[in-house]
Write a protein that holds these residues in place. Structure first.
Motif, PDB file in Angstrom:
ATOM      1  N   TRP A 264       0.827  -1.211   0.000  1.00 21.79           N
ATOM      2  CA  TRP A 264       0.000   0.000   0.000  1.00 21.79           C
ATOM      3  C   TRP A 264       0.862   1.263   0.000  1.00 21.79           C
ATOM      4  O   TRP A 264       0.596   2.210  -0.741  1.00 21.79           O
ATOM      5  N   LEU A 265       1.906   1.288   0.818  1.00 27.00           N
ATOM      6  CA  LEU A 265       2.739   2.490   0.942  1.00 27.00           C
ATOM      7  C   LEU A 265       3.549   2.745  -0.326  1.00 27.00           C
ATOM      8  O   LEU A 265       3.623   3.880  -0.799  1.00 27.00           O
ATOM      9  N   ILE A 266       4.144   1.680  -0.885  1.00 28.73           N
ATOM     10  CA  ILE A 266       4.963   1.868  -2.090  1.00 28.73           C
ATOM     11  C   ILE A 266       4.098   2.299  -3.270  1.00 28.73           C
ATOM     12  O   ILE A 266       4.453   3.241  -3.999  1.00 28.73           O
ATOM     13  N   ASN A 267       2.972   1.626  -3.460  1.00 32.71           N
ATOM     14  CA  ASN A 267       2.128   1.987  -4.600  1.00 32.71           C
ATOM     15  C   ASN A 267       1.551   3.388  -4.442  1.00 32.71           C
ATOM     16  O   ASN A 267       1.429   4.136  -5.417  1.00 32.71           O
ATOM     17  N   THR A 268       1.216   3.772  -3.205  1.00 35.11           N
ATOM     18  CA  THR A 268       0.719   5.131  -2.953  1.00 35.11           C
ATOM     19  C   THR A 268       1.774   6.155  -3.318  1.00 35.11           C
ATOM     20  O   THR A 268       1.484   7.162  -3.987  1.00 35.11           O
ATOM     21  N   ALA A 269       3.018   5.920  -2.886  1.00 34.46           N
ATOM     22  CA  ALA A 269       4.103   6.863  -3.195  1.00 34.46           C
ATOM     23  C   ALA A 269       4.317   6.979  -4.701  1.00 34.46           C
ATOM     24  O   ALA A 269       4.516   8.088  -5.233  1.00 34.46           O
ATOM     25  N   LEU A 270       4.255   5.860  -5.396  1.00 34.73           N
ATOM     26  CA  LEU A 270       4.448   5.885  -6.852  1.00 34.73           C
ATOM     27  C   LEU A 270       3.339   6.668  -7.552  1.00 34.73           C
ATOM     28  O   LEU A 270       3.590   7.382  -8.535  1.00 34.73           O
ATOM     29  N   LEU A 271       2.114   6.539  -7.062  1.00 37.60           N
ATOM     30  CA  LEU A 271       0.984   7.219  -7.705  1.00 37.60           C
ATOM     31  C   LEU A 271       1.054   8.740  -7.565  1.00 37.60           C
ATOM     32  O   LEU A 271       0.369   9.465  -8.292  1.00 37.60           O
ATOM     33  N   THR A 272       1.870   9.237  -6.642  1.00 41.24           N
ATOM     34  CA  THR A 272       2.022  10.692  -6.507  1.00 41.24           C
ATOM     35  C   THR A 272       2.898  11.272  -7.616  1.00 41.24           C
ATOM     36  O   THR A 272       2.863  12.480  -7.866  1.00 41.24           O
ATOM     37  N   LEU A 273       3.694  10.448  -8.274  1.00 43.01           N
ATOM     38  CA  LEU A 273       4.689  10.945  -9.222  1.00 43.01           C
ATOM     39  C   LEU A 273       4.102  11.778 -10.355  1.00 43.01           C
ATOM     40  O   LEU A 273       4.665  12.828 -10.693  1.00 43.01           O
ATOM     41  N   PRO A 274       2.992  11.358 -11.005  1.00 42.14           N
ATOM     42  CA  PRO A 274       2.470  12.199 -12.092  1.00 42.14           C
ATOM     43  C   PRO A 274       2.121  13.614 -11.637  1.00 42.14           C
ATOM     44  O   PRO A 274       2.366  14.579 -12.367  1.00 42.14           O
ATOM     45  N   PHE A 275       1.554  13.747 -10.430  1.00 45.40           N
ATOM     46  CA  PHE A 275       1.222  15.074  -9.920  1.00 45.40           C
ATOM     47  C   PHE A 275       2.474  15.887  -9.630  1.00 45.40           C
ATOM     48  O   PHE A 275       2.538  17.095  -9.917  1.00 45.40           O
ATOM     49  N   LEU A 276       3.497  15.256  -9.050  1.00 44.02           N
ATOM     50  CA  LEU A 276       4.722  15.971  -8.704  1.00 44.02           C
ATOM     51  C   LEU A 276       5.480  16.407  -9.956  1.00 44.02           C
ATOM     52  O   LEU A 276       6.006  17.530 -10.013  1.00 44.02           O
ATOM     53  N   VAL A 277       5.557  15.530 -10.953  1.00 43.56           N
ATOM     54  CA  VAL A 277       6.245  15.894 -12.193  1.00 43.56           C
ATOM     55  C   VAL A 277       5.495  17.015 -12.900  1.00 43.56           C
ATOM     56  O   VAL A 277       6.108  17.984 -13.383  1.00 43.56           O
ATOM     57  N   TYR A 278       4.184  16.910 -12.950  1.00 46.06           N
ATOM     58  CA  TYR A 278       3.367  17.958 -13.565  1.00 46.06           C
ATOM     59  C   TYR A 278       3.568  19.297 -12.859  1.00 46.06           C
ATOM     60  O   TYR A 278       3.754  20.338 -13.509  1.00 46.06           O
ATOM     61  N   HIS A 279       3.565  19.271 -11.539  1.00 48.44           N
ATOM     62  CA  HIS A 279       3.732  20.500 -10.756  1.00 48.44           C
ATOM     63  C   HIS A 279       5.107  21.117 -11.008  1.00 48.44           C
ATOM     64  O   HIS A 279       5.225  22.347 -11.155  1.00 48.44           O
ATOM     65  N   THR A 280       6.127  20.286 -11.089  1.00 47.45           N
ATOM     66  CA  THR A 280       7.487  20.779 -11.333  1.00 47.45           C
ATOM     67  C   THR A 280       7.610  21.404 -12.713  1.00 47.45           C
ATOM     68  O   THR A 280       8.190  22.489 -12.875  1.00 47.45           O
ATOM     69  N   ILE A 281       7.064  20.729 -13.711  1.00 47.86           N
ATOM     70  CA  ILE A 281       7.086  21.277 -15.071  1.00 47.86           C
ATOM     71  C   ILE A 281       6.339  22.610 -15.116  1.00 47.86           C
ATOM     72  O   ILE A 281       6.800  23.585 -15.717  1.00 47.86           O
ATOM     73  N   LYS A 282       5.214  22.646 -14.462  1.00 51.73           N
ATOM     74  CA  LYS A 282       4.380  23.853 -14.472  1.00 51.73           C
ATOM     75  C   LYS A 282       5.096  25.025 -13.805  1.00 51.73           C
ATOM     76  O   LYS A 282       5.044  26.161 -14.295  1.00 51.73           O
ATOM     77  N   LYS A 283       5.781  24.763 -12.698  1.00 45.33           N
ATOM     78  CA  LYS A 283       6.481  25.834 -11.981  1.00 45.33           C
ATOM     79  C   LYS A 283       7.630  26.404 -12.805  1.00 45.33           C
ATOM     80  O   LYS A 283       7.898  27.607 -12.762  1.00 45.33           O
ATOM     81  N   LYS A 284       8.312  25.543 -13.543  1.00 45.60           N
ATOM     82  CA  LYS A 284       9.515  25.977 -14.247  1.00 45.60           C
ATOM     83  C   LYS A 284       9.252  26.375 -15.693  1.00 45.60           C
ATOM     84  O   LYS A 284      10.166  26.802 -16.391  1.00 45.60           O
ATOM     85  N   SER A 285       8.011  26.216 -16.149  1.00 46.87           N
ATOM     86  CA  SER A 285       7.697  26.491 -17.541  1.00 46.87           C
ATOM     87  C   SER A 285       7.532  27.974 -17.777  1.00 46.87           C
ATOM     88  O   SER A 285       6.798  28.660 -17.069  1.00 46.87           O
ATOM     89  N   VAL A 286       8.224  28.466 -18.825  1.00 45.54           N
ATOM     90  CA  VAL A 286       8.143  29.884 -19.164  1.00 45.54           C
ATOM     91  C   VAL A 286       6.776  30.240 -19.717  1.00 45.54           C
ATOM     92  O   VAL A 286       6.205  31.285 -19.408  1.00 45.54           O
ATOM     93  N   ASP A 287       6.195  29.333 -20.542  1.00 45.24           N
ATOM     94  CA  ASP A 287       4.927  29.667 -21.192  1.00 45.24           C
ATOM     95  C   ASP A 287       3.712  29.144 -20.410  1.00 45.24           C
ATOM     96  O   ASP A 287       2.606  29.114 -20.930  1.00 45.24           O
TER      97      ASP A 287
END
Length: 549
Positions: A96-119
């Motif tokens: 449960w813990l490992i799969n939960t942590a993995l499922l957060t990745l799409p949100f974290l990557v999206y948030h990082t791209i969004k923060k650093k994106s110029v456009d």
């Protein structure tokens, strides 16, 4: 257009936690078919959290987002597959813990791209991130694709007949697009027409495809046996308490006799294929001497009366190396030496050697552990015979004595659409699934596993025949409809006509192309951030030089 003012709610300190818990509860409920109507809103609260953290420019916003998303997915994981506790109590926490942590990745990557994106890339970047994650996750060391969003529709196949073009990833795309659009409708007061188009166009398309014909006039008569032998108390000398099951254990010869009797109860000269479930033959066969075993010789005696039948049976098999370690996965057994053990399917027919197919997609915790052979000691000993240690790397299509080509899928492998497609691309006309779902008890586990087989039928437009130890055994047509079945905890044998199909669907030909495209786009978006950063640094340097001049 919805006209809701969220400004007051957003000021409350508990707002983020309410959204997080609400998303988790909806994400868990939607996996139960009556709540399928929640599909468009399961991620909407999390998208609101992400956007507010972004707009407020909060410090450590990525960590804050991780907390809220983690709690949401933990609720979802516990609500959807709590039943793995029945197999492995302490290991279930880790899962449960490992799969939960993995499922957060799409949100974290999206948030990082969004923060650093110029456009200031829009929320549709999240679509790429999620699909790329689902695609890569199935090849990772902790692959557990039970919660891939496209599987949500396994109980309502009439909605996703277009999986023959997209596979399950098409369903995931549909779910994420609906959530992105509904988020815009609810929180940004725009996109209502787009939302309804995304909702209804795939539904109407699926309804129209349901009128199609996806099989030929050729058929084969098949038997699927369900011996209903309790995996803990009867099948193996094992109990969850790690105590002996001597009082209830059914000897392997008696188990074999039950398989024979159930098969003979419906056997006729029209039958061309008989299926016995996963590990139905539990004696433990050394593959090099398979012809010496009494069970194999008993089966071969059938061919005198029924020369055209073929039998596909689950079995525990092993290769003995003796004092030398013959492979990296081999382990030592007292009295045998080093061995490789397999969760296998044996295939027999008249005047032909026994063929072997070895399971490829091993279940983490029960059959394999990632990374290191040292972790193999943590694999649950559910077999009584040597536990599986080796994955199969060869796609093997079996041909019956009647000339019909069969895909021999074992248990968890049936969750992987593109993997099943490998067999179809090699000519399989029908998909057979042998499984033992009794480990989970009478829970949602076996029900969902059955429904996932319905998606394989749609994706490849192949009939699916399922033989399960305690249930549910079933015949599934090329539209994912179950037309014969034996209920859970029922002993018996099904016999039915199966219409064949040779046509390759678009998905059968090209597999998870949506995942590949999404992965490439996501990598491009990530790499573009480094380019943007270099451009910004150059602009700052040029500006500084200009001022000095």
């Amino acid at each position: 257009m919805l006209n809701i003012n969220f400004s007051k709610l957003r000021k409350k300190r508990s707002y983020f936690w309410i959204l997080s818990i609400l998303s988790g509860l909806m994400s868990a409920a939607v996996w139960y078919t009556p709540f399928i109507i929640l599909v468009p809103i399961i991620f909407t609260p999390l998208l609101e959290i992400e956007n507010l953290l972004y707009e407020r420019g909060a410090k450590r916003s990525t960590w804050a987002l991780f907390k809220f998303v983690f709690v949401s997915f933990l609720i979802c994981n516990l609500g959807v597959y709590w039943w793995i506790w029945n197999v492995a109590s302490w290991l279930s926490f880790l899962a449960w813990l490992i799969n939960t942590a993995l499922l957060t990745l799409p949100f974290l990557v999206y948030h990082t791209i969004k923060k650093k994106s110029v456009d200031k890339l829009g929320p549709f970047t999240f679509v790429c991130c999620w699909l790329a994650f689902e695609y890569l996750h199935k090849y990772g060391p902790f692959a557990w694709i039970w919660l891939d969003l496209g599987n949500l529709f396994s109980g309502v196949p009439i909605l996703v007949q277009w999986y023959e073009y997209t596979g399950v990833l098409g369903g995931s795309l549909w779910v994420v697009l609906l959530n992105v659009w509904f988020y815009q409708v609810l929180f940004q007061q725009r996109g209502l027409i787009g939302f309804f188009l995304v909702l209804f166009i795939p539904s109407v398309w699926s309804f129209l495809l349901n009128f199609g014909t996806y099989s030929t006039d050729k058929s084969i008569t098949v038997i699927a046996v369900q011996p209903n032998i309790d995996p803990y108390a009867q099948k193996l000398n094992y109990k969850k308490t790690n105590t002996s099951a001597k009082d209830t254990y059914m000897a392997s010869d008696l188990q074999f006799e039950r398989l024979m009797q159930l098969s003979e109860s419906v056997l006729s000269h029209k039958v061309r294929l008989i299926l016995w479930p996963e590990t139905s033959m539990v004696s433990g066969f050394e593959d090099a001497y398979i012809r010496r075993y009494d069970e194999i010789n008993t089966i071969r005696n059938w061919y005198k009366k029924y020369p055209y039948i073929s039998i596909l049976a689950g079995a525990d098999t092993y290769t003995v190396y003796g004092s030398k370690k013959g492979s990296q996965e081999a382990y030592h057994i007292e009295g045998l030496g080093y061995i490789d053990a397999f969760n296998a399917a044996l295939f027999t027919k008249k005047s032909a050697p026994v063929e072997f197919y070895y399971k490829s997609k091993l279940v983490i915790g029960e059959e394999t552990m990632p990374f290191s052979p040292a972790l193999s000691s943590f694999v649950l000993d559910l077999h009584g015979t040597p536990r599986p240690s080796v994955k199969n790397h060869d796609i093997k299509v079996l041909e019956t004595a009647f000339g019909v080509k069969v895909a021999p899928i074992i248990c968890y492998e049936s969750v992987y659409g593109d993997y099943v497609g490998d067999f179809v691309r090699k000519g399989a006309q029908i998909i057979t699934i042998i499984t033992n779902d009794g480990w989970w008890g009478n829970t949602r586990g076996y029900q969902k596993h059955l429904n996932y087989a319905r998606l394989r039928a749609i994706e490849h437009r192949r009939p699916v025949i399922r033989s399960a130890n305690v249930g549910v055994s079933a015949f599934i047509d090329t539209k994912g409809s179950i037309y014969q079945k034996l209920d859970y905890d029922t002993m018996g044998a099904l016999k039915g006509e199966v219409l064949l199909n040779n046509r390759l669907t678009f998905y059968s030909k090209y597999g998870d192309y949506l995942g590949v495209i999404s992965m490439i786009l996501t990598i491009f978006l990530i790499l573009s951030q480094f380019v943007n950063k270099e451009d910004e640094d150059e602009q700052k340097t040029s500006s500084g030089d200009g001022k000095k001049t």
